[in-house]
Design an enzyme around this catalytic site. Structure first.
Site, PDB file in Angstrom:
ATOM      1  N   LYS A   1     -42.001 -26.822 -40.526  1.00 41.72           N
ATOM      2  CA  LYS A   1     -40.882 -26.994 -41.460  1.00 41.72           C
ATOM      3  C   LYS A   1     -40.578 -28.485 -41.545  1.00 41.72           C
ATOM      4  O   LYS A   1     -39.895 -29.042 -40.690  1.00 41.72           O
ATOM      5  CB  LYS A   1     -39.645 -26.223 -41.019  1.00 41.72           C
TER       6      LYS A   1
ATOM      7  N   ASP B   1     -46.720 -39.117 -31.937  1.00 33.75           N
ATOM      8  CA  ASP B   1     -47.146 -40.315 -32.665  1.00 33.75           C
ATOM      9  C   ASP B   1     -46.951 -41.597 -31.863  1.00 33.75           C
ATOM     10  O   ASP B   1     -47.722 -42.555 -32.014  1.00 33.75           O
ATOM     11  CB  ASP B   1     -46.388 -40.421 -33.987  1.00 33.75           C
TER      12      ASP B   1
ATOM     13  N   SER C   1     -38.499 -27.435 -37.420  1.00 32.25           N
ATOM     14  CA  SER C   1     -37.508 -28.340 -37.998  1.00 32.25           C
ATOM     15  C   SER C   1     -37.202 -29.522 -37.076  1.00 32.25           C
ATOM     16  O   SER C   1     -38.072 -30.328 -36.781  1.00 32.25           O
ATOM     17  CB  SER C   1     -36.250 -27.536 -38.333  1.00 32.25           C
TER      18      SER C   1
END
Length: 386
Positions: A318, A304, A293
């Site tokens: 999740k 990224d 999460s």
């Protein structure tokens, strides 16, 4: 005759109340129920049979609560949950970071409620509960397949009250019962220390609460004074938590720009961005299968933006967001309302985030191979920057 009259009067009052409920349901669902009127008739029939034929008397509150739980459960979404007033109060305590509880962090592993961490000087730690222990029952209720919020809400409660856990441990033939008395628990979500003689600041985030950004700022300030020249951020076994907290934490580690995109059913999209106050130090982030999460939001943003190197195992996966709604009776509804995408717009739900450097780790291993590999990488990065 008199008894029949009293019973009949109660039944008439019940039907009147039920009629109001049905009217509200029809008003809320409109055309959907118009095309499923037979199902509505079945619902009324079942309610009538339960009220008149079930062995024990059942209150209207119990039936309505059960209907709401059943409605939410029919979504087949383990993260959408109806919370009665007591459960909702405990969830709010969890978000604030202070509560009456036992002092353990738990997660779901292979459908079983598993202890991720037992905090020092808490009822759980004093009772000998350890990382890796499986909680098979809570107050006699089977915990297998139980959603995490329900399990946590059952273990938390008023200070001074008692809860019984049934514990199973690998290598121990039979489960055993432990009775614990709840205490006021205010568990730090951030822990930091210098790795001796290496200039590496080790920071562990156990979950994300409203207090986490403030705790992190204080920890970073202290480690800087102690000579921190690189950061080892440990998100292993972090089950997530409050979204805005994770975004604020990300600002310390990634450059200015998107941290996460939130996409709603309507097509509306929100962007949560870093303020750009990142440390600009060599960074390695530890992740594993129990990083989930909000922890994945942070890990995905680091990966990224190439702000650091991820080391460990693929994360839980999740990639959806829950909104908590206040209900009029003091209860709450935690409902999946959106999905999130990483800064490069990757959807990681049920996929997880693959680390840059894969290092498998046995839960009970004596040597922390992931930690050792992370230190090696940071030492190399520091030498390159020197």
């Amino acid at each position: 005759m008199t008894n029949y009259h009293r019973t009949g009067s109660r039944w008439i009052r019940w039907l009147a109340a039920l009629s109001v409920v049905v009217f509200l349901i029809i008003a809320a669902f409109g055309g959907m129920l118009a095309s499923n009127y037979k199902h509505l008739g079945t619902l009324l029939e079942v309610i009538h049979l339960v009220r008149t034929r079930y062995l024990e008397p059942v209150s209207a509150t119990t039936l309505v609560d059960g209907a709401i739980r059943g409605l939410v459960k029919s979504l087949n979404d383990p993260y959408s949950v109806y919370l009665d007033p007591g459960e909702y109060a405990r969830l709010q305590e969890q978000i604030r970071g202070s509560f009456g509880g036992l002092g353990i962090l738990v997660g779901i592993k292979d459908e079983y409620l598993t202890v991720v961490r037992s905090y020092p000087d808490t009822p759980a730690q004093r009772a000998g509960i350890k990382q890796g222990d499986v909680i098979t029952r809570i107050d006699g209720r089977d915990a297998r397949g139980m959603d995490l919020d329900t399990a946590v809400s059952m273990m938390r409660g008023a200070v001074g009250t008692e809860v019984k856990l049934t514990i199973a441990r690998k290598g121990v033939p039979q489960p055993w019962d432990v009775k614990l008395v709840r205490e006021e628990i205010s568990v730090p979500t951030v822990e930091g220390r210098m790795i001796s003689g290496k200039g590496i600041g080790y920071i562990s985030l156990t979950q994300f609460t409203e207090k986490t950004p403030e705790e992190l700022e204080a920890t970073i300030s202290r480690l800087k004074k102690e000579g921190m020249r690189a950061v080892l951020l440990d998100l292993r076994n972090n089950p997530g938590g409050e979204l805005r907290s994770a975004v604020k934490v990300a600002s310390y580690f990634i450059p200015r720009g998107p941290v996460v995109y939130i996409q709603y059913r309507s097509g509306r999209e929100e962007t949560y961005a870093s303020e750009g106050k990142n440390l600009n130090l060599p960074l390695v982030v530890l992740i594993n299968r129990a990083s989930a999460s909000a922890a994945e939001i942070l890990a995905g943003a680091v990966k990224d933006t190439r702000a650091g190197i991820l080391v460990g195992e693929k994360t839980f996966g999740k990639g959806i967001v829950q909104t908590v709604f206040d209900l009029d009776n003091g209860a709450g509804l935690k409902l999946t309302t959106a999905r999130y995408l990483t800064p490069s717009r990757h959807d990681i739900h049920k996929k997880g985030i693959t680390p840059d450097v894969v290092v498998e780790q046995e839960p009970q291993a004596e040597v922390d191979l992931q930690l050792e590999r992370a230190i090696e990488i940071l030492e190399s990065e520091m030498a390159r920057a020197a």
